[in-house]
Structures are given as structure tokens and as C-alpha cells.
Design an enzyme around this catalytic site. Structure first.
Site, PDB file in Angstrom:
ATOM      1  N   GLY A 103     -23.631 -65.393 -43.159  1.00 42.25           N
ATOM      2  CA  GLY A 103     -23.252 -66.810 -42.469  1.00 42.25           C
ATOM      3  C   GLY A 103     -21.994 -67.220 -42.867  1.00 42.25           C
TER       4      GLY A 103
ATOM      5  N   SER B 174     -18.893 -66.771 -42.116  1.00 42.02           N
ATOM      6  CA  SER B 174     -17.807 -66.782 -41.101  1.00 42.02           C
ATOM      7  C   SER B 174     -17.323 -68.278 -41.015  1.00 42.02           C
ATOM      8  CB  SER B 174     -17.751 -66.238 -39.994  1.00 42.02           C
ATOM      9  OG  SER B 174     -18.672 -66.696 -39.432  1.00 42.02           O
ATOM     10  N   SER B 175     -18.109 -69.229 -41.129  1.00 42.70           N
ATOM     11  CA  SER B 175     -17.849 -70.490 -40.843  1.00 42.70           C
ATOM     12  C   SER B 175     -18.749 -71.703 -41.475  1.00 42.70           C
ATOM     13  CB  SER B 175     -18.073 -70.822 -39.192  1.00 42.70           C
ATOM     14  OG  SER B 175     -19.560 -70.459 -38.830  1.00 42.70           O
ATOM     15  N   GLY B 176     -18.543 -72.986 -41.404  1.00 38.74           N
ATOM     16  CA  GLY B 176     -19.338 -74.050 -41.940  1.00 38.74           C
ATOM     17  C   GLY B 176     -19.737 -73.902 -43.373  1.00 38.74           C
TER      18      GLY B 176
ATOM     19  N   ARG C  40     -21.628 -61.954 -37.856  1.00 41.11           N
ATOM     20  CA  ARG C  40     -21.828 -61.233 -36.530  1.00 41.11           C
ATOM     21  C   ARG C  40     -20.401 -60.709 -35.997  1.00 41.11           C
ATOM     22  NH1 ARG C  40     -26.381 -63.787 -32.816  1.00 41.11           N
ATOM     23  NH2 ARG C  40     -25.355 -65.393 -33.940  1.00 41.11           N
ATOM     24  N   ASP C  41     -19.516 -62.024 -35.648  1.00 40.67           N
ATOM     25  CA  ASP C  41     -18.312 -62.232 -35.055  1.00 40.67           C
ATOM     26  C   ASP C  41     -17.122 -61.717 -35.938  1.00 40.67           C
ATOM     27  OD1 ASP C  41     -15.898 -62.896 -33.886  1.00 40.67           O
ATOM     28  OD2 ASP C  41     -17.242 -64.395 -32.823  1.00 40.67           O
TER      29      ASP C  41
ATOM     30  N   LYS D 155     -13.833 -63.850 -36.229  1.00 39.32           N
ATOM     31  CA  LYS D 155     -14.074 -65.112 -36.871  1.00 39.32           C
ATOM     32  C   LYS D 155     -14.182 -64.666 -38.520  1.00 39.32           C
ATOM     33  CE  LYS D 155     -16.651 -68.251 -34.052  1.00 39.32           C
ATOM     34  NZ  LYS D 155     -18.074 -68.844 -33.729  1.00 39.32           N
TER      35      LYS D 155
ATOM     36  N   ASP E 138     -25.560 -58.035 -37.714  1.00 33.69           N
ATOM     37  CA  ASP E 138     -26.385 -58.908 -37.620  1.00 33.69           C
ATOM     38  C   ASP E 138     -27.454 -58.895 -38.587  1.00 33.69           C
ATOM     39  OD1 ASP E 138     -28.388 -60.848 -36.732  1.00 33.69           O
ATOM     40  OD2 ASP E 138     -28.543 -59.950 -34.341  1.00 33.69           O
TER      41      ASP E 138
ATOM     42  N   SER F 270     -31.087 -74.114 -46.916  1.00 37.10           N
ATOM     43  CA  SER F 270     -32.233 -74.732 -45.957  1.00 37.10           C
ATOM     44  C   SER F 270     -31.705 -75.863 -45.476  1.00 37.10           C
ATOM     45  CB  SER F 270     -33.572 -74.882 -46.682  1.00 37.10           C
ATOM     46  OG  SER F 270     -34.505 -75.204 -45.944  1.00 37.10           O
TER      47      SER F 270
ATOM     48  N   TYR G 264     -37.085 -75.366 -35.276  1.00 34.33           N
ATOM     49  CA  TYR G 264     -36.340 -75.119 -36.311  1.00 34.33           C
ATOM     50  C   TYR G 264     -36.979 -75.421 -37.808  1.00 34.33           C
ATOM     51  CZ  TYR G 264     -32.180 -76.289 -39.193  1.00 34.33           C
ATOM     52  OH  TYR G 264     -31.195 -76.154 -40.344  1.00 34.33           O
TER      53      TYR G 264
ATOM     54  N   LYS H 213     -37.105 -73.047 -41.285  1.00 36.75           N
ATOM     55  CA  LYS H 213     -36.563 -73.458 -42.507  1.00 36.75           C
ATOM     56  C   LYS H 213     -37.707 -73.671 -43.788  1.00 36.75           C
ATOM     57  CE  LYS H 213     -32.295 -73.385 -41.750  1.00 36.75           C
ATOM     58  NZ  LYS H 213     -31.173 -72.346 -42.570  1.00 36.75           N
TER      59      LYS H 213
END
Length: 302
Positions: free
Chosen positions: A39, A41-43, A64-65, A68, A93, A165, A179, A183
Site C-alpha cells: 500500500g 503508493s499513497s497515503g 496494484r496501480d 501510482k 495485489d 490498523s 471495516y 482491522k
């Protein structure tokens, strides 16, 4: 009375001193370390990658992208502190194909599981497939990368695995029925892995399980039905179950003032008892590990 309080404080401090090696692992030096961020690629994932890169780490971004990923790579590279650092990108993925994840991740010093997604809505309004999807992404999306790197970490006797988390993984929130559980699962995984320091240990698991009493199905049924009828949020069986329920109550709702007061009053005592339990569990794991290594050495001599 004062002497009793002082004695208790001294005993507690000594306990913390004795178990400090167990709860204070050797720091990991990021300079020159290989850090994999899913994860990334961002945030938060990208921000973690940047921070590690600032401290001299080699970074592998997983997402995945591909577009990005390449953009994130450029952003992370701006924070290099030496010309040897590199940022690699892997487009995969992590929640769908374990074997593909296993092949693409090599030796890792620190794995940051940050891949995740979120949806909100009332329980009965969320499509059933979305529950499955969130468990795949938020839980299995951390299980697969962890499974892929943990063996080499144990062999090298070094490494870190981080599970990102959420506060919704500590307290159930309105609209997060899909959600929050995904977590919550990460904490259970992290705590279980923390005890598995070297190898899967069926003997250790058996010995630790034996420290708690075995409850008969009929006994459990009576208590569960009683609590359900009374509308209690928590249901526990036996002293160990009650202590664990109190220790992990967090932001869980209470069904009576008495229950809330009991949790407040007993929390400190239960935490102290829990530290002894943790020390005992770790001792079991270490003893079994030593016995296994001695057994292997004896077999080689024969």
C-alpha cells in the site's frame, strides 16, 4: 498499610525490570535496511516509505496501480541521504494471490503492511460481498506478505513486521461493521505472531493452553445464554476469561454501572497479573526452543 503499598510498588518495579528484555527488543537500524511497504503508493504507506528513506533504508513499494507506484517512487527518491539508496516498485495485489506475493518478495528487514481499504454503511445495507472483500484486502492483504517474509526473518533472527490498523480496529464504530472486524483481526494476528519467535510450536501452544482451565461445553452454554438473555455485551467463562475480558474492554460498552466500576478498580491488578502470565508464556516458548535445539544436537551426534 503504607508498608504494604510500598512493598507492592517495589515488587512491581522489580517485575518490570525482570521482564524488560522481553518487552524491549533490540532496535533495528534502518540505515542500509531493506523495507517493504505494501500500500506504498499513497497515503500512510507512502509517508512511511519516505520516513524510512530519510533514515537510509532501501525501499520496495508494493501496490496494484503501476502508475501510482512510479509517481510515489519519484516522490520518495527526493529524500535520499546517500547515492546507494534505491526505490523498487512491485505491482501486485497482495490480497489475491499468495504465491505471486511469495515469489516477488525477497529477504526483508522490515515489512510494513499498509494495504487496506474502507467502506461504511449500516450492517444490513452493506452488500454481502463487501464483507468478504474487506477481509481479503485488510486482513489477508497483510497475512500473505507476512507469510512470505517471516521464514527468512526467523532464520536470520532479525526483522520487523508492522501492521497498520486503525482506531476502528480498537473500537467498533457505527457504520463500520465490515471495516472494523477486518482491522480487529490484525491485532489478533500481531499478538499471536509476537509469541512465535522462531518456529511454529505446537508443543508450546499446548503448554500455554494448559495454563487455562478447560471448560465443559455445558458450562460455557449456560453462561453464554445467561449473558445473552441479560443483554450483556461481553461474556466470559472462568477467572482467566473474566480477567481477559476486563483487560481488553477498551472502549467496549458496559451493561451496568457495576461492570464499569469493576473494570476500573481491577484494571491495575489484572495488568500486573497479566505481566506474570506473559513472562510465563515467554519462558515456556524459550524452554521448548532450547529443548528442541538440544534434541537436534543429540540426534546429530548419534
Amino acid at each position: 498499610m503504607l508498608l504494604v503499598v510500598v512493598a507492592f510498588i517495589v515488587a512491581f518495579v522489580l517485575l518490570l525490570y525482570m521482564i524488560s528484555p522481553l518487552i524491549s527488543p533490540k532496535p533495528l537500524k534502518l540505515n542500509g535496511a531493506h523495507v517493504v511497504v505494501t500500500g506504498g503508493s499513497s497515503g500512510i504507506g507512502k509517508a512511511i516509505a519516505m520516513e524510512c528513506y530519510r533514515q537510509g533504508a532501501f525501499i520496495t513499494l508494493v501496490a496494484r496501480d503501476e502508475a501510482k507506484l512510479l509517481q510515489a517512487k519519484k516522490e520518495v527518491e527526493k529524500f535520499a541521504i546517500n547515492d546507494k539508496q534505491v526505490v523498487l516498485c512491485i505491482s501486485v495485489d497482495v490480497s489475491s494471490d499468495y504465491h505471486q506475493v511469495e515469489v516477488k518478495l525477497g529477504p526483508v528487514d522490515m515489512l510494513v503492511n499498509c494495504a487496506g481499504t474502507s467502506i461504511s454503511g449500516k450492517f444490513e445495507e452493506v452488500d454481502v460481498d463487501r464483507f468478504k472483500k474487506l477481509m481479503e484486502v485488510n486482513y489477508l492483504g497483510s497475512v500473505y506478505p507476512t507469510r512470505a517474509v517471516i521464514t527468512t526473518m526467523k532464520e536470520r533472527r532479525m526483522g520487523r513486521i508492522m501492521f497498520v490498523s486503525s482506531q476502528a480496529g480498537q473500537i467498533g464504530l457505527f457504520g463500520y461493521t465490515a471495516y472494523s472486524p477486518s482491522k480487529f483481526a490484525l491485532r489478533g494476528l500481531a499478538e499471536s505472531l509476537q509469541m512465535e519467535e522462531n518456529k511454529m510450536k505446537p508443543l508450546e501452544t499446548k503448554m500455554i493452553s494448559e495454563t487455562a482451565g478447560v471448560c465443559q461445553p455445558e458450562q460455557v452454554a449456560k453462561i453464554v445464554v445467561r449473558d445473552a438473555v441479560q443483554g450483556n455485551f461481553n461474556s466470559s467463562v472462568g477467572p482467566d476469561g473474566y480477567m481477559l475480558s476486563a483487560l481488553t474492554c477498551g472502549m467496549s460498552p458496559v451493561t451496568s454501572i457495576t461492570e464499569g466500576l469493576q473494570q476500573i478498580v481491577t484494571m491495575g491488578l489484572f495488568r500486573t497479573i497479566a505481566l506474570f502470565y506473559l513472562g510465563s508464556f515467554d519462558s515456556i516458548v524459550r524452554r521448548c526452543m532450547i529443548q528442541r535445539e538440544q534434541s537436534k544436537a543429540a540426534d546429530k551426534r548419534e
